[in-house]
Enzyme design. Structure first.
Site, PDB file in Angstrom:
ATOM      1  N   ASP A   1       0.853  -1.183   0.000  1.00  0.00           N
ATOM      2  CA  ASP A   1       0.000   0.000   0.000  1.00  0.00           C
ATOM      3  C   ASP A   1       0.892   1.237   0.000  1.00  0.00           C
ATOM      4  O   ASP A   1       2.109   1.144   0.122  1.00  0.00           O
ATOM      5  CB  ASP A   1      -0.968  -0.021   1.181  1.00  0.00           C
ATOM      6  CG  ASP A   1      -0.265  -0.083   2.529  1.00  0.00           C
ATOM      7  OD1 ASP A   1       0.951   0.152   2.581  1.00  0.00           O
ATOM      8  OD2 ASP A   1      -0.939  -0.387   3.529  1.00  0.00           O
TER       9      ASP A   1
ATOM     10  N   ASP B   1      -7.750  -7.412   1.422  1.00  0.00           N
ATOM     11  CA  ASP B   1      -6.760  -7.584   2.489  1.00  0.00           C
ATOM     12  C   ASP B   1      -7.393  -7.113   3.775  1.00  0.00           C
ATOM     13  O   ASP B   1      -8.287  -6.251   3.769  1.00  0.00           O
ATOM     14  CB  ASP B   1      -5.492  -6.759   2.216  1.00  0.00           C
ATOM     15  CG  ASP B   1      -5.667  -5.301   2.626  1.00  0.00           C
ATOM     16  OD1 ASP B   1      -5.257  -4.940   3.738  1.00  0.00           O
ATOM     17  OD2 ASP B   1      -6.249  -4.522   1.842  1.00  0.00           O
TER      18      ASP B   1
END
Length: 377
Positions: free
Chosen positions: A93, A267
């Site tokens: 990320d 996720d």
């Protein structure tokens, strides 16, 4: 965009779909759940064991790795895959969410965000360009644009300001990403709980052209029905030929309902965090092993599970480990939870391929609802 990522859709059942994301380091079967390896490790797990449970990809965190041990150090040590001994795909990320949620002090402007480390108080400036540089140094296979995530509920003007800023940062991230053969860049749809803003964000990102599209700023305080409505509002405006990733979600029910609406990737820290705190997920729902009722229970978590830990250890023993604060409790329960999540995703893929996804969802929810009474005699 020049990339080695391809996405094949193998089957559809209404809006749910199953397929494969293909990258040089491996194929990601979709819908996919990505275990979270925040600091280059899935807590309490060996990397090879995570893969053996069915995970084709893990997530690592740009914010944490830039602070410790540092992206330049990871690069000098051979990149993130070698560093953590994980040979399959990794998604990183951008670090934006953690900057907003963890930093002691932060100041955001057009250039990026200046923040104070939660570790040692050192000041850092994270820009879209630096976020891309960090992820390039880490060597992740799928990289995420820097965005601003607003906790819901929030004033409409604030949500739109953050969405517009995220779009401008997306353009800068795409330029900074450049050409990285074998690596992919995903844009992030923002817009809070406003369908019109989600629509505008999605269309602007599609015009820029990314390898995949994520939905951010959800599961940040809004009810599930709002999250699902925002998924529907966003997915309609995203290209069917690209992967769709719902960030930071979620519970087993969140997963199957989001797949029903066309999401391909997920996720969440939920299964690993829960395992470290005595909570396990199973096909019969959640079991809190801290409860005293398990102290004399000789049954395993699930005798039919594909996970050995769920089959061979008694609830009494697991309860004892949890109450004693033993590290083995964290290891076993994390394994059980990740195994359940990955098994659930495999069942989701099979149900879509068989054209019976709505029935599968109903049957799965019924087992969760009935709990232990759903067991076969």
């Amino acid at each position: 965009m020049t990339t080695s990522l391809t996405f094949d859709i193998h089957a559809k059942d209404r809006n749910a779909r199953t397929g494969a994301i293909n990258l040089p380091r491996g194929t990601i079967r979709t819908p996919a759940f990505m275990p979270v390896g925040t600091a280059a490790t899935v807590k309490a797990m060996f990397p090879q064991d995570v893969h053996a449970l069915g995970a084709d990809i893990v997530l690592a965190n740009t914010y944490h790795l830039m602070l410790r041990p540092g992206a330049e150090r990871v690069a000098a040590l051979g990149g993130l895959h070698r560093f953590m001994n994980w040979q399959w795909p990794i998604l990183t990320d951008s670090g934006g969410f953690q900057v907003m949620s963890l930093s002691k002090l932060r100041k955001l402007d057009e250039s990026g965000v200046t923040f104070q480390s939660h570790i040692d108080g050192a000041r850092h400036h994270l820009t879209p360009e630096r976020a891309m540089e960090i992820q390039r140094l880490l060597g992740s296979d799928i990289q995420m644009q820097l965005d601003e995530c607003v906790k819901l509920p929030a004033p409409e003007a604030e949500v739109e300001r953050a969405m517009r800023l995220s779009l401008r940062w997306a353009e800068r991230c795409k330029i900074a990403f450049g050409v990285q053969p074998g690596h992919a860049l995903f844009g992030i749809v923002q817009g809070g709980a406003n369908p019109a803003l989600r629509h505008a964000s999605a269309e602007a990102l599609v015009d820029m052209g990314f390898d995949g599209y994520a939905l951010g700023g959800l599961a940040v305080g809004e009810p599930q029905e709002v999250m699902l409505a925002m998924i529907e509002a966003s997915v309609t405006h995203l290209p069917a030929a690209r992967p769709r990733y719902l960030m930071g979600v979620g519970s087993p029910d969140d997963l199957i309902e989001s797949v029903r609406r066309g999401i391909d990737m997920f996720d969440c820290v939920m299964p690993t965090r829960a395992g470290r705190h005595g909570l396990v997920y199973s096909r019969f729902g959640r079991i809190n092993l801290r409860n005293a009722k398990h102290a004399d229970d000789t049954r395993p978590i699930d005798p039919e599970s594909s996970c050995e830990a769920a089959r061979v250890y008694s609830r009494a023993y697991l309860h004892h480990l949890v109450k004693a604060g033993e590290i083995l409790a964290m290891m076993l329960l994390t394994t059980i939870n990740l195994a359940y999540y990955e098994t659930l995703m495999a069942e989701v893929r099979a149900a879509i391929a068989a054209g019976r996804y709505p029935d599968f969802c109903a049957e799965t929810k019924a087992k969760w609802s009935r709990g232990e009474s759903a067991r076969t005699p």
